[in-house]
Write an enzyme that holds these catalytic residues in place. Structure first.
Site, PDB file in Angstrom:
ATOM      1  N   TYR A  64      -2.525  -0.137   9.931  1.00  0.00           N
ATOM      2  CA  TYR A  64      -2.656  -0.714   8.590  1.00  0.00           C
ATOM      3  C   TYR A  64      -1.345  -0.574   7.824  1.00  0.00           C
ATOM      4  O   TYR A  64      -0.843  -1.538   7.234  1.00  0.00           O
ATOM      5  CB  TYR A  64      -3.793  -0.030   7.833  1.00  0.00           C
ATOM      6  CG  TYR A  64      -3.843  -0.392   6.366  1.00  0.00           C
ATOM      7  CD1 TYR A  64      -4.115  -1.690   5.962  1.00  0.00           C
ATOM      8  CD2 TYR A  64      -3.611   0.564   5.383  1.00  0.00           C
ATOM      9  CE1 TYR A  64      -4.157  -2.036   4.612  1.00  0.00           C
ATOM     10  CE2 TYR A  64      -3.655   0.238   4.032  1.00  0.00           C
ATOM     11  CZ  TYR A  64      -3.924  -1.063   3.657  1.00  0.00           C
ATOM     12  OH  TYR A  64      -3.949  -1.397   2.330  1.00  0.00           O
ATOM     13  N   SER A  98       0.826  -1.206   0.000  1.00  0.00           N
ATOM     14  CA  SER A  98       0.000   0.000   0.000  1.00  0.00           C
ATOM     15  C   SER A  98       0.858   1.253   0.000  1.00  0.00           C
ATOM     16  O   SER A  98       1.950   1.272   0.590  1.00  0.00           O
ATOM     17  CB  SER A  98      -0.905   0.008   1.237  1.00  0.00           C
ATOM     18  OG  SER A  98      -1.542   1.253   1.393  1.00  0.00           O
TER      19      SER A  98
END
Length: 269
Positions: free
Chosen positions: A98, A73
């Site tokens: 995350y 990501s």
């Protein structure tokens, strides 16, 4: 083609799947996604993104999988002011759990590449949008609110920019890394996969208003915890090694999304 519903955390059943099908390569796009939910429910991120990814790596190791492509990501870059984001940049300061789990995936992949000669290709996704996307993403939330005459939450008073990347461009890049061989002979690879053209949040909203032909009611709010001010992908490495060429502009992408949204939710529009 078969669809088998299975949790990555299932350490007993996942190896049986690999043993049965003897995969040549694996593409792992499964994860607990989203920055804000990681603040509310961190355990889900450790279970899926750490333990689940370890199980995938172990299955690749024990079942002779030669190539693993997996989703990382753009969140790993944190709040860096060095733009565009480059894969060689230091990403040791994540600002959400995350992001920390995705950085951990990259480190775990590096270890397995080194120890077991598995080719691992990590793709740092940049704000993927389009039909069939996640309902909690801005594209869905804004479209639903505007169509129903409800206010949209505009964080940091709109002083944000994102490298919005249409799903078709993402799919092309992922498939290329799976089926094509690269001139880069390193077993461990990391790439940005984005559009390379960041868009200001207020401009994004304006594009959406134009396509819907409705003005948004904007609720200006401060910055959210765990969020970043900007994302901007340098994609030259993926272009060089796998002929990645994003094609879809933001206005075209929004047009396609709205067309799909109105068709799919026609009873609510």
């Amino acid at each position: 083609m078969q669809f088998i519903r299975l949790n990555l955390e299932d350490r007993n059943t996942l190896p049986k799947l690999f043993k049965t099908y003897q995969f040549d390569m694996v593409c792992n796009l499964a994860a607990q996604a989203g920055v804000r939910y990681s603040i509310e429910n961190p355990e889900a991120y450790i279970d899926s993104n750490i333990n689940g990814f370890l199980n995938v790596l172990e299955c690749c190791r024990h079942h002779n999988v030669k190539r693993l492509v997996y989703a990382s990501s753009s969140s790993v870059y944190g709040n860096t002011d060095k733009i565009p984001f480059d894969e060689n940049a230091n990403v040791d300061q994540p600002i959400s759990l995350y992001a920390a789990t995705k950085k951990s995936n990259e480190l775990m992949a590096h270890t397995y590449s080194h120890l077991y000669n598995i080719e691992t290709i990590g793709l740092r996704f940049f704000t993927v949008y389009g039909p069939w996307g996640r309902p909690e993403m801005a594209m869905f939330l804004f479209t639903d609110a505007i169509l129903n005459n409800k206010p949209i939450n505009v964080f940091n008073n709109g002083n944000l920019s994102r490298d919005f990347t249409y799903i078709d461009d993402i799919v092309e890049g992922v498939v290329n890394t799976l089926i094509k061989d690269s001139k880069n002979d390193s077993l461990y690879k990391l790439y940005n996969i984005g559009n390379g053209k960041p868009v200001q949040l207020l401009d994004f909203i304006e594009f959406l208003e134009t396509e819907l032909n409705i003005s948004a009611i904007k609720k200006m709010l401060p910055m959210q915890a765990g969020d970043v001010h900007q994302t901007f992908a340098n994609t030259t490495s993926l272009e060089r090694d796998y002929n990645y060429k994003p094609q879809i502009t933001i206005d075209k992408g929004i047009q396609e999304f709205v067309l799909w949204y109105k068709g799919f939710y026609k009873n609510n529009v």
